[in-house]
Design an enzyme around this catalytic site. Structure first.
Site, PDB file in Angstrom:
ATOM      1  N   GLU A  86      10.206  22.319  83.915  1.00 40.68           N
ATOM      2  CA  GLU A  86       9.248  22.841  84.887  1.00 40.68           C
ATOM      3  C   GLU A  86       9.891  23.084  86.258  1.00 40.68           C
ATOM      4  OE1 GLU A  86       6.310  19.790  84.443  1.00 40.68           O
ATOM      5  OE2 GLU A  86       5.486  20.675  82.622  1.00 40.68           O
ATOM      6  N   ASP A 131       6.845  12.601  82.109  1.00 38.92           N
ATOM      7  CA  ASP A 131       5.627  12.395  82.875  1.00 38.92           C
ATOM      8  C   ASP A 131       5.370  10.896  82.974  1.00 38.92           C
ATOM      9  OD1 ASP A 131       5.138  15.090  83.067  1.00 38.92           O
ATOM     10  OD2 ASP A 131       3.395  15.105  81.741  1.00 38.92           O
ATOM     11  N   HIS A 154       5.977  13.051  87.709  1.00 38.27           N
ATOM     12  CA  HIS A 154       7.222  12.920  86.948  1.00 38.27           C
ATOM     13  C   HIS A 154       8.043  11.724  87.418  1.00 38.27           C
ATOM     14  CE1 HIS A 154       7.131  17.543  86.107  1.00 38.27           C
ATOM     15  NE2 HIS A 154       6.456  16.862  85.200  1.00 38.27           N
TER      16      HIS A 154
END
Length: 590
Positions: free
Chosen positions: A338, A362, A528
């Protein structure tokens, strides 16, 4: 495949009392021997990311005054020295012999002996460093030694190694790049790449490539086609395709799935080439592309503009972040999913301090004991008794994170040069690759699935940018845990079951952010986290102080913390003094 790296060296400065006529002469051999012994320690204990021993550069002579200090500085500059350590067994002239280079992390080891006052020089030169705004770490042994004792005590050794690990991380980052492939992913703050932060705090530049460059290289065959065939064959043998959990009507055909395998293997080669370059491309007539972007870390945006119609980046990120692929066991790359640049930097910190692969995850769910019992019927016990965190992401985590490597019979994640072929195979066998969840990834692809073995000491960290403060670092040391198989299955299947899972319990202190597991989750500053093998919180704190990044949350015991001596002058409360010192000194490259 990759370009040869000229890693920065550690410079060692033997400092001596400059008074000739009996004093200096009596100390020459002892002083130089201190420097040689430290160099031998570093060569034995520390390695660069490619596995080669760390190199040291020692001044040509002991340094008794400014002239010899200037000669040493010129030698360091000519020999790519990135870290500076001064050592002495005696009194010397502080401001005349100190290292004045503002960009080099620096420390001073003052020998604790009564025959000659090395510790007195240490105190005097640290005062000079602090007065001139050049923070330095002070290393001082707890026990008195005899002047001729060449032993490096364990407490001194720990400080020398901790300083060097962090100093080398600072030096290795300097002058490299963060490569953003794509732009901001789904509004995630960490993927809003801040070039001022990279330049001012890390000495890095930012490189940007639109995601379409990956597609261009696939369509124009700007990759090593021979390597692709090798990689595809390896993937078919070693990467087991798992169940397709998508609804039947949304599943891709077998032909489409096979095409996706070819696509993601090509993506993996191309992202690596974008980071590091590949001389094979020059042979194909692509001289510009052969150079790469000198990237020590990268990020791939993926969602959503890419993944809405093309295979996702999970395979590429997971394989690149691992310590093995079709070319064998090798150093892991650092690639953030990401395009979360801040988590990419957090992973980079852990990688440079340990030379091991890093888990990107995550920080998804806090499972309280009551919630676990309600859902599964099992009441958590032992490490899990206070609840635990579910670390899980869409499949980009390193395969090393499965915990199938071993150290002294216990699960581990090791530097690549310590990993056996059997351990790499075990990591691959523990991983299945599931057709991506089409609700998230309309273009398909494959997500890795594994379960991290319990019993690994790990450290989770996260760098955040806060308006009005700047960068701050969070650190949580803890341990991975095993759950009963049926409990794991029940909890895991409540979220996407095609993604890798790590069950994590932070070490608790009983107060503040670490009062309980819930509070750790509640105070974590982002979605994260970067997870590294081992309890390395003390090294992360040392590194952060070198970079002038305050630590806003940690559970590291006070006696393990090592910061520059100047931090003591900013107040007696460690967290507050850290913030004040970092604010006073500011970014080192600003």
């Amino acid at each position: 495949m990759t370009q040869q790296i000229n890693y920065p060296k550690i410079g060692i400065r033997p400092i001596i009392d400059g008074r000739l006529g009996g004093v200096r002469e009596s100390l020459e051999d002892t002083t130089m021997k201190m420097a040689l012994n430290v160099a031998a320690l570093y060569a034995k204990e520390l390695k660069y990311p490619d596995g080669s021993p760390v190199q040291c550069v020692i001044a040509d002579s002991c340094i008794g005054g400014v002239y010899e200090a200037s000669l040493c500085a010129k030698k360091f500059e000519a020999n790519n020295v990135g870290v500076s350590l001064s050592v002495t067994p005696c009194w010397c002239y502080g401001s005349e012999t100190m290292d004045m280079n503002p960009s080099l992390p620096k420390a001073v080891w003052g020998f604790n002996g009564t025959e000659r006052p090395g510790a007195v020089y240490l105190a005097a030169v640290l005062a000079a460093h602090n007065q001139m705004g050049l923070p330095a770490f002070g290393i001082y042994g707890r026990d008195v030694q005899d002047l001729g004792d060449e032993t490096i005590p364990e407490d001194v050794k720990d400080r020398l190694l901790g300083f060097a690990r962090s100093g080398l991380a600072v030096a290795i980052m300097r002058g490299t790049s963060y490569l953003a492939i794509g732009s901001v992913c789904m509004g995630i703050g960490g993927s809003i790449v801040d070039p001022d932060f990279f330049r001012e705090y890390l000495g890095m530049r930012n490189e940007y490539v639109d995601s379409t460059e990956v597609l261009r290289r696939i369509e124009k065959k700007i990759y090593d086609e021979e390597e692709f065939q090798k990689a595809l064959a390896w993937t078919k043998v070693n990467c087991t395709e798992g169940n397709d959990f998508n609804k039947k009507e949304k599943q891709f055909s077998r032909k489409e799935k096979d095409d996706h395998w070819e696509f993601v293997v090509k993506m993996t080669i191309i992202i690596r080439d974008l980071m590091k370059g590949n001389p094979k491309l020059r042979e194909k007539g692509f001289g510009e592309e052969a150079h790469g972007h000198h990237a020590i870390v990268s990020g791939f945006q993926g969602q959503r503009q890419w993944t809405d119609f093309l295979p996702n980046g999970d395979f590429s990120e997971a394989i690149l972040n691992s310590s093995f692929d079709w070319n064998g066991i090798r150093a892991p790359l650092t690639v953030a999913t990401e395009n979360d640049a801040l988590n990419g930097v957090s992973m980079l910190f852990g990688n440079l301090l340990t030379n091991t692969a890093q888990i990107f995850a995550d920080v998804r769910t806090y499972w309280s004991p009551d919630a676990v019992e309600r859902v599964s019927g099992w009441k958590p016990v032992k490490e899990a008794a206070g609840g635990f965190l579910h670390l899980i992401n869409s499949g980009s985590a390193t395969l090393d994170g499965s915990g199938r490597q071993n150290r002294e019979g216990k699960p581990a994640m090791k530097p690549f040069w310590e990993i056996s072929e059997a351990e790499a195979e075990d990591c691959l066998k523990a991983t299945t690759w599931h057709p991506a969840a089409n609700g998230y990834f309309r273009g398909g692809g494959y997500s890795s699935k594994f379960l991290t073995r319990g019993g690994m000491p790990v450290t989770m960290c996260r760098l955040n940018l806060v308006k009005g403060v700047g960068p701050v670092l969070q650190i949580a040391e803890g341990v991975t845990i095993d759950l009963p198989e049926n409990v794991h299955r029940i909890l895991d299947e409540r979220t996407d079951q095609t993604w890798p899972t790590t069950w994590f319990v932070p070490n608790l202190t009983g107060y503040g952010a670490f009062a309980d597991v819930y509070t750790v989750m509640a105070k974590w500053g982002s979605n994260h986290g970067a997870i590294s093998y081992g309890h390395i919180g003390h090294d992360l704190i040392t590194l952060a102080s070198m970079l002038r990044i305050p630590v806003c949350m940690h559970n590291v015991e006070e006696e393990r913390i090592f910061r520059p001596s100047a931090w003591n002058a900013f107040g007696s409360e460690p967290e507050g003094s850290d913030y004040r010192a970092c604010n006073a000194y500011g970014a080192i490259y600003k």
